[in-house]
Design an enzyme around this catalytic site. Structure first.
Site, PDB file in Angstrom:
ATOM      1  N   HIS A   1      80.182  13.008   0.728  1.00 26.36           N
ATOM      2  CA  HIS A   1      79.453  13.765  -0.296  1.00 26.36           C
ATOM      3  C   HIS A   1      79.920  13.231  -1.885  1.00 26.36           C
ATOM      4  O   HIS A   1      81.025  12.661  -1.930  1.00 26.36           O
ATOM      5  CB  HIS A   1      79.732  15.231  -0.061  1.00 26.36           C
ATOM      6  CG  HIS A   1      79.211  16.102  -1.221  1.00 26.36           C
ATOM      7  ND1 HIS A   1      77.757  16.050  -1.628  1.00 26.36           N
ATOM      8  CD2 HIS A   1      79.726  16.802  -2.236  1.00 26.36           C
ATOM      9  CE1 HIS A   1      77.505  17.136  -2.581  1.00 26.36           C
ATOM     10  NE2 HIS A   1      78.659  17.600  -3.036  1.00 26.36           N
TER      11      HIS A   1
ATOM     12  N   ASN B   1      74.284  13.985  -8.956  1.00 29.37           N
ATOM     13  CA  ASN B   1      74.772  14.563  -7.608  1.00 29.37           C
ATOM     14  C   ASN B   1      73.404  15.173  -7.227  1.00 29.37           C
ATOM     15  O   ASN B   1      73.037  16.347  -7.701  1.00 29.37           O
ATOM     16  CB  ASN B   1      75.691  15.305  -7.830  1.00 29.37           C
ATOM     17  CG  ASN B   1      76.037  16.168  -6.570  1.00 29.37           C
ATOM     18  OD1 ASN B   1      75.689  15.893  -5.404  1.00 29.37           O
ATOM     19  ND2 ASN B   1      77.020  17.227  -6.632  1.00 29.37           N
TER      20      ASN B   1
ATOM     21  N   CYS C   1      75.995  22.291  -0.728  1.00 30.14           N
ATOM     22  CA  CYS C   1      75.476  20.984  -0.677  1.00 30.14           C
ATOM     23  C   CYS C   1      75.245  20.338   0.812  1.00 30.14           C
ATOM     24  O   CYS C   1      74.992  19.447   1.134  1.00 30.14           O
ATOM     25  CB  CYS C   1      76.520  20.125  -1.259  1.00 30.14           C
ATOM     26  SG  CYS C   1      76.082  20.404  -3.127  1.00 30.14           S
TER      27      CYS C   1
ATOM     28  N   THR D   1      87.853  22.795  -7.461  1.00 26.15           N
ATOM     29  CA  THR D   1      86.579  22.254  -6.603  1.00 26.15           C
ATOM     30  C   THR D   1      87.194  20.719  -5.807  1.00 26.15           C
ATOM     31  O   THR D   1      86.711  20.309  -5.118  1.00 26.15           O
ATOM     32  CB  THR D   1      85.399  21.837  -7.412  1.00 26.15           C
ATOM     33  OG1 THR D   1      85.862  20.903  -8.329  1.00 26.15           O
ATOM     34  CG2 THR D   1      84.736  22.941  -8.160  1.00 26.15           C
TER      35      THR D   1
ATOM     36  N   GLU E   1      69.755  24.346  -1.898  1.00 23.05           N
ATOM     37  CA  GLU E   1      70.096  25.436  -2.914  1.00 23.05           C
ATOM     38  C   GLU E   1      69.306  25.926  -4.079  1.00 23.05           C
ATOM     39  O   GLU E   1      69.702  26.470  -4.951  1.00 23.05           O
ATOM     40  CB  GLU E   1      71.603  25.246  -3.214  1.00 23.05           C
ATOM     41  CG  GLU E   1      72.033  24.377  -3.944  1.00 23.05           C
ATOM     42  CD  GLU E   1      73.525  24.322  -4.676  1.00 23.05           C
ATOM     43  OE1 GLU E   1      74.334  23.958  -3.625  1.00 23.05           O
ATOM     44  OE2 GLU E   1      73.583  24.768  -5.687  1.00 23.05           O
TER      45      GLU E   1
ATOM     46  N   SER F   1      80.354  23.411  -0.836  1.00 27.06           N
ATOM     47  CA  SER F   1      81.251  24.432  -1.350  1.00 27.06           C
ATOM     48  C   SER F   1      81.184  25.443  -0.420  1.00 27.06           C
ATOM     49  O   SER F   1      80.128  26.036  -0.013  1.00 27.06           O
ATOM     50  CB  SER F   1      80.831  24.440  -2.935  1.00 27.06           C
ATOM     51  OG  SER F   1      81.060  23.474  -3.549  1.00 27.06           O
TER      52      SER F   1
END
Lengths: 351, 137
Positions: free
Chosen positions: A239, A271, A116, A206, A84, A301
């Protein structure tokens, strides 16, 4: 026989840049409480240098995967690049890497975007392409120089790293895909609009409706599909947006933390988005023994999660030392301050 | 847009993979590659790649860089000798501080950004050299 069982990982590789930003620097600059990074169970994050980006990091991870696979790059029929943080908004990153590694021109090549988990979707695509006989080998790369709005909580963890895997037939594999399952919904937990430099997120949103719901659903879907249960796995890799979420989701799914810690890198590098779970898999393969079973569950996400059951073969032992291990990159580090980080990540406004 | 896209594209293999040519008449290696041997004038050439480790021979530091390179300062320009082919090439060093540079140090090739044609033009990638990664095994 499920299509996955014909396929496996033939080579793997990782890359972590040299620079580390201690999170106490972000506390110092933006006036956070010193408790904030502790709550994220993260000490430092990896920062790409000024001459690095998702392409250069992905290139090195892929080079390491090629060294382990020991194959002619020309036999790769698909290069799938999950990121991304594309250096170009329009112009594929995958072609630069494919050209630089000598894979072109007889190959598919594209960049995929799903926050991700684009690289994980790439992994499922490569399984399909190899299982169908459409390609002999697929190269899957997850690479990100993750962006965060300076001063946002996200800045504590948004980091840089890459992981790459060459997928081929199971008879050549260091680890065979036993089964895989994907769970996606339209869940707006994190996004970045066009022309906007940094992503926004739904704070606590989230967590439960996004990360936890999707990973738990994907893993339970895999369990239902295969009849496997947590006790059947030697490692569990999720993740890792911070150092706490993977341990929490593991507990909720019934995995002890001892099975999570070998593949949990966020406390040391942050991350790395598309490389987040996959670099955990790379580290586990660096250390794994034949016969061990690995659960891999990336998340992206927007939102979605994949769950894979992966069984390590005898071939892993002969390939572990053929390229640098994740721990070699972890040990190579230079601590920098916020000012150098701001320069390296190009967040100082210049004209 | 100030860069020649055609030139960057034409030279990509020598930038990305250190593609060179070996003269089949005088056995000298031409890097960057050319269509005529710059040592003996022969057109009898074979393509090779010089993607190998190197030893640092000498270097210089650029503190005032030209347009497109400013953000990468200080730029360490180096002449390195490739370990296997013994070819000497001009390159840049990366992932190293100025006080860590030592003559004879062992280096390895990595793909990096070299310059940018403003914020809107092409990004140039090429091989640079960094200290060999220390490995635990």
């Amino acid at each position: 026989m499920k299509p996955e069982e014909n396929t496996g990982i033939v080579g793997w590789g990782a890359y972590i840049p040299r620079y580390r930003l201690p999170l106490k620097e972000i506390v110092r600059i933006w006036g956070f409480s010193e408790e904030t990074p502790k709550g994220l169970n993260t000490i430092e994050k990896a920062v790409a240098g000024r001459d690095e980006d998702a392409i250069t990091m992905g290139w090195e991870a892929a080079l390491n995967a090629l060294k382990r696979a020991g194959i002619d790059p020309k036999l790769i029929g698909g290069v799938w690049f999950g990121t991304e943080s594309k250096p170009y908004a329009v112009k594929p990153s995958a072609t630069v890497i494919a050209e630089a590694l000598g894979i072109t021109p007889d190959t598919m090549a594209t960049d995929l975007e799903f926050a991700c988990r684009a690289a994980s979707e790439s992994l499922r695509l490569s399984i399909a392409a190899v299982a169908s006989g459409m390609v002999k080998y697929g190269l899957v790369i997850g690479s990100d120089t993750a962006q965060a709005n300076p001063g946002d909580i996200l800045e504590f963890t948004a980091s840089s790293a890459a992981a790459a895997f060459i997928v081929g037939l199971s008879k050549e594999a260091v680890a065979v895909f036993e089964a895989s399952y994907t769970y996606v919904t339209d869940t707006p937990d994190f996004w970045r609009r066009a022309y906007i430099p940094y992503p926004l997120h739904g704070e606590a949103f989230t967590g439960q409706p996004a990360y936890f719901h999707h990973i738990e659903s994907a893993v339970r879907g895999l369990f239902k599909k295969t009849g496997l249960k947590p006790d059947d796995f030697d490692y569990a890799i999720f993740h890792q947006p911070n150092g706490t979420f993977p341990l929490r989701v593991a507990k909720r799914l019934g995995f002890p933390k001892e099975k999570v810690l070998p593949g949990l890198l966020t406390p040391y590098i942050g991350n790395s988005y598309n490389a987040s779970a996959l670099i955990g898999l790379a580290k586990v393969l660096d250390e794994a023994k034949p016969g061990q079973r690995i659960l891999l569950a990336p998340f992206g996400s927007g939102a979605g999660s994949d769950a894979y059951s992966i069984v390590v073969t005898e071939k892993v032992l002969e390939r572990q030392a053929k390229a640098p291990r994740v721990v070699d990159y972890l040990n190579r580090k230079k601590i920098i301050d916020y000012a150098l980080y701001a320069k390296y990540r190009n967040i100082i406004k210049k004209i | 847009m100030k860069y020649s896209i055609a030139r960057y594209w034409r030279e990509r293999h020598s930038h990305y993979r250190l593609k060179a040519v070996r003269c089949l008449d005088c056995n000298r290696v031409n890097y960057p590659p050319s269509t005529i041997c710059r040592y003996c004038g022969s057109k009898n050439l074979e393509e090779i790649e010089l993607f190998e480790q190197a030893r640092l021979l000498t270097w210089s530091v650029i503190h005032a860089a030209t347009e497109g390179f400013e953000d990468y300062k200080p730029i360490i320009i180096a002449i390195v000798e490739l370990v296997d082919s013994k070819v000497k090439i001009l390159t840049q060093l990366t992932d190293i501080d100025l006080d860590e540079i030592k003559p004879g140090m062992l280096l390895e090739p990595v793909l990096r950004r070299v310059s940018e044609d403003d914020a809107t033009g092409i990004i140039q990638y090429a091989i640079k050299y960094r200290p060999v990664l220390k490995r635990g095994d």
